[in-house]
Design a protein around this motif. Structure first.
Motif, PDB file in Angstrom:
ATOM      1  N   ILE A 105      40.914  45.269  43.509  1.00  0.00           N
ATOM      2  CA  ILE A 105      41.497  46.093  42.439  1.00  0.00           C
ATOM      3  C   ILE A 105      40.841  47.476  42.365  1.00  0.00           C
ATOM      4  N   GLY A 106      39.887  47.723  43.263  1.00  0.00           N
ATOM      5  CA  GLY A 106      39.323  49.067  43.361  1.00  0.00           C
ATOM      6  C   GLY A 106      38.393  49.437  42.215  1.00  0.00           C
ATOM      7  N   LEU A 107      37.630  48.463  41.711  1.00  0.00           N
ATOM      8  CA  LEU A 107      36.646  48.776  40.677  1.00  0.00           C
ATOM      9  C   LEU A 107      35.243  48.674  41.261  1.00  0.00           C
ATOM     10  N   ASP A 108      34.275  49.286  40.599  1.00  0.00           N
ATOM     11  CA  ASP A 108      32.901  49.236  41.058  1.00  0.00           C
ATOM     12  C   ASP A 108      32.378  47.799  40.929  1.00  0.00           C
ATOM     13  N   PRO A 109      31.954  47.159  42.050  1.00  0.00           N
ATOM     14  CA  PRO A 109      31.586  45.736  41.988  1.00  0.00           C
ATOM     15  C   PRO A 109      30.368  45.479  41.108  1.00  0.00           C
ATOM     16  N   GLN A 110      29.428  46.431  41.117  1.00  0.00           N
ATOM     17  CA  GLN A 110      28.210  46.219  40.313  1.00  0.00           C
ATOM     18  C   GLN A 110      28.539  46.239  38.824  1.00  0.00           C
ATOM     19  N   ALA A 161      47.191  42.075  40.407  1.00  0.00           N
ATOM     20  CA  ALA A 161      46.630  43.199  41.167  1.00  0.00           C
ATOM     21  C   ALA A 161      45.641  42.712  42.218  1.00  0.00           C
ATOM     22  N   GLY A 162      45.021  41.573  41.962  1.00  0.00           N
ATOM     23  CA  GLY A 162      44.046  41.066  42.921  1.00  0.00           C
ATOM     24  C   GLY A 162      43.549  39.696  42.533  1.00  0.00           C
ATOM     25  N   THR A 163      42.933  39.021  43.510  1.00  0.00           N
ATOM     26  CA  THR A 163      42.302  37.731  43.247  1.00  0.00           C
ATOM     27  C   THR A 163      40.965  37.758  43.981  1.00  0.00           C
ATOM     28  N   GLY A 164      40.082  36.830  43.683  1.00  0.00           N
ATOM     29  CA  GLY A 164      38.820  36.827  44.406  1.00  0.00           C
ATOM     30  C   GLY A 164      38.049  35.538  44.190  1.00  0.00           C
ATOM     31  N   GLU A 165      37.389  35.097  45.263  1.00  0.00           N
ATOM     32  CA  GLU A 165      36.526  33.909  45.153  1.00  0.00           C
ATOM     33  C   GLU A 165      35.212  34.295  44.510  1.00  0.00           C
ATOM     34  N   ASN A 166      34.940  35.637  44.501  1.00  0.00           N
ATOM     35  CA  ASN A 166      33.735  36.125  43.834  1.00  0.00           C
ATOM     36  C   ASN A 166      34.024  37.534  43.304  1.00  0.00           C
ATOM     37  N   ILE A 167      33.038  38.072  42.585  1.00  0.00           N
ATOM     38  CA  ILE A 167      33.265  39.367  41.932  1.00  0.00           C
ATOM     39  C   ILE A 167      33.509  40.477  42.951  1.00  0.00           C
ATOM     40  N   GLU A 168      32.763  40.458  44.049  1.00  0.00           N
ATOM     41  CA  GLU A 168      32.891  41.530  45.047  1.00  0.00           C
ATOM     42  C   GLU A 168      34.312  41.575  45.608  1.00  0.00           C
ATOM     43  N   GLU A 169      34.822  40.381  45.919  1.00  0.00           N
ATOM     44  CA  GLU A 169      36.178  40.314  46.476  1.00  0.00           C
ATOM     45  C   GLU A 169      37.202  40.863  45.492  1.00  0.00           C
ATOM     46  N   LEU A 170      37.070  40.428  44.232  1.00  0.00           N
ATOM     47  CA  LEU A 170      38.015  40.875  43.204  1.00  0.00           C
ATOM     48  C   LEU A 170      37.907  42.389  43.019  1.00  0.00           C
ATOM     49  N   ALA A 171      36.657  42.874  42.915  1.00  0.00           N
ATOM     50  CA  ALA A 171      36.445  44.319  42.688  1.00  0.00           C
ATOM     51  C   ALA A 171      37.053  45.131  43.828  1.00  0.00           C
ATOM     52  N   GLU A 172      36.896  44.635  45.047  1.00  0.00           N
ATOM     53  CA  GLU A 172      37.453  45.378  46.174  1.00  0.00           C
ATOM     54  C   GLU A 172      38.984  45.423  46.097  1.00  0.00           C
TER      55      GLU A 172
END
Ligand SMILES: Cc1cc2nc3c(=O)[nH]c(=O)nc-3n(C[C@H](O)[C@H](O)[C@H](O)COP(=O)(O)OP(=O)(O)OC[C@H]3O[C@@H](n4cnc5c(N)ncnc54)[C@H](O)[C@@H]3O)c2cc1C
Length: 494
Positions: free
Chosen positions: A371-376, A358-369
């Motif tokens: 997959i559409g989850l709240d980054p905090q 569903a998604g990948t990310g170099e950091n939490i913010e990228e991943l959250a964006e």
């Protein structure tokens, strides 16, 4: 000449309208899957005349489609458990199975199953079932090799490991991969054929024959295009499987599980006809809203290092539990979005899951964006998990230390959202209310004269996905098929 039938499973034929018996036998069994075969073998060995009616052109049912893992142990251990260095205790097995079934657990039935388990193993071996004295040690759904013993449930996971000493009880036949079902049904069919048991294939049981008090005297079948009246002097045993292929019953009883995207698994005969026939003569049903449903996310075992999060970016389960316990809890989540978050190094594409990244990310913010989850919230979940995992702890769900590892970037998230295309297979666990000896009970709890059931037509040992272990259904069908066959053979004719 072939006729259209007016017989409906829920409307029994009245004894007073029967003008002739076409076949007479002591025991009539509906269905030649695992339960039916075992009931027939035991009843014939106890000296009864037995006739099996099977709608398909061959024996097998869902038992032949299965891996035929059988959950067995206790009593110091089966031959295989002992050879692999395990000393299993019956009380541990009972405690474990009771904890697994929770509020659904039927103690009398579970006790009987566990106390008879070693003998059941020996009986299967005597019939010709081959089990190798070896263990498959990886976390897997079934042994991909011909090894026998493996952990197939929640034994090593919290809270079960604190309730009973963990012991592997899944027994896999000596055959590579997912081929146990045909092998087990081959052995059982051979044993039925060796005995003087009449088998009528391509014959559908239509309805029961009962008097005005709903005592059962036989059944109506369609054979060679004709309706035939079958007299069963000692009783009819319904072993016709569950109802996972009956859309109407699914919508009525398990709409939450049968929703779009989840995959019913079973054979075309799983139409609930045995259950309906039992209901037709006043049989009660229980736990019809329960099904085995699963999310087979391992192998590879490395995915267990990940965490499942819901739409609120929160964990909801210890990820080292059996895959059906995870599915059970995943389907309860608000908004039903489910992701498995992993460290890139632990990612390996799962064999059976059919899940998209569903998604990948170099950091939490990228991943959250992605997959559409709240980054905090996702950040908080990961920080909390990682901080504790580094010191070998999981204060929320007590995942075993062996699977605890902090999840560091780069991240990957597998989409395990029900309906997204990911594989959530299911089959039904509810059925006729029976005594462990097979008697079908009325709403008042009274046994119906002449009527018995086993396997998925009855509600047996496994009653919830949250405590299921592979091997509990074939184990239950074969074990209680035998118990019921012996019990009906001991009845007097009526
Ligand atoms: C892919 C798959 C894998 C599985 N793996 C495992 C596993 O490894 N271990 C485990 O414990 N469980 C497993 N299960 C579940 C398990 O196989 C079944 O729950 C169990 O075998 C059911 O046995 P049964 O005797 O009740 O029914 P079945 O084996 O389905 O037999 C019922 C028979 O009744 C016949 N029938 C139905 N209606 C009529 C009628 N009206 N007249 C005449 N005949 C009728 C059917 O044709 C069928 O042959 C698996 C299931 C599937 C689908």
């Amino acid at each position: 000449m072939s006729q259209l039938s007016s017989a409906t499973p829920t409307r029994p034929k009245r004894l007073s309208t029967v003008d002739r018996w076409d076949i007479e036998t002591d025991i009539a069994i509906v269905g030649f899957g695992g339960a039916g075969a075992c009931a027939a073998i035991e009843a014939a060995d106890a000296g009864s005349q037995v006739c099996i009616f099977e709608v398909a052109a061959a024996a097998g049912g869902s038992t032949a489609l299965s891996s035929a893992e059988v959950y067995m142990g206790g009593g110091g251990g089966t031959r295989v458990q002992r050879a692999c260095g395990y000393e299993d205790s019956t009380e541990d097995m009972i405690a474990y199975m009771m904890a697994c079934q929770g509020e659904y657990g039927d103690e009398e039935r579970i006790r009987m199953y566990c106390e008879g388990s070693l003998e059941h193993f020996n009986w299967l071996v005597e019939l010709g079932a081959r089990y190798k004295d070896s263990e498959y040690k990886e976390r897997a759904i079934m042994a991909p090799t011909d090894d026998c013993l493996l952990y197939t449930g929640n034994e090593k996971a919290w809270p079960f490991r604190e309730i009973a000493k963990p012991c592997p009880r899944g027994h896999n036949l000596e055959v590579e991969g997912d081929n146990g079902g045909p092998m087990l049904m081959g052995v059982l069919t051979e044993n039925v054929e060796k005995r003087d048991i009449r088998v009528e294939y391509s014959t559908r049981a239509l309805t029961l024959i009962a008097d005005d008090n709903n005592s059962v005297y036989g059944l109506v079948v369609r054979m060679d295009g004709e309706e035939r009246n079958i007299r069963a002097r000692k009783g009819v045993i319904l072993c016709a499987g569950g109802f996972v292929m009956n859309q109407e019953m699914l919508q009525k009883y398990v709409p939450n599980i049968a929703e779009a995207g989840n995959i019913p698994v079973g054979n075309p005969g799983d139409m609930g006809q045995g259950i309906l026939m039992g209901q037709g003569v006043g049989g009660s049903v229980i736990h019809m809203n329960q099904a085995f449903v699963t999310l087979p996310f391992y192998p590879p075992a490395s995915l267990t290092h990940g965490i499942f999060v819901n739409a609120q970016a929160q964990r909801f389960i210890n990820e080292d539990v059996y895959h059906a316990r995870i599915a059970h809890h995943a389907l309860q989540q608000v908004d039903k979005r489910i992701y498995l978050i992993l460290n890139h190094d632990d990612y390996e594409h799962p064999a059976f899951l059919n899940a998209d990244v569903a998604g990948t990310g170099e950091n939490i913010e990228e991943l959250a964006e992605e997959i559409g989850l709240d980054p905090q919230m996702l950040g908080h979940t990961l920080d909390f998990y990682n901080k504790n995992a580094r010191s070998g702890k999981d204060p929320l769900f007590h995942k075993s230390e062996v699977w605890l590892k902090s999840i560091e970037p780069p991240f990957a998230a597998l989409d395990c959202t029900p309906g997204s295309g990911v594989f959530y297979p299911y089959f039904t666990l509810g059925g006729l209310d029976t005594l462990p000896t097979g008697e079908v009970l009325t709403l008042e709890g009274a046994p119906i004269t002449g009527l018995f059931a086993a396997g998925r037509t009855a509600c047996g040992v496994p009653r919830t996905a949250s405590g299921y272990a592979s091997g509990m259904s074939v184990g239950d069908a074969t074990f209680f098929g035998r118990v019921t066959g012996k019990n009906v053979a001991a009845q007097t004719s009526h």
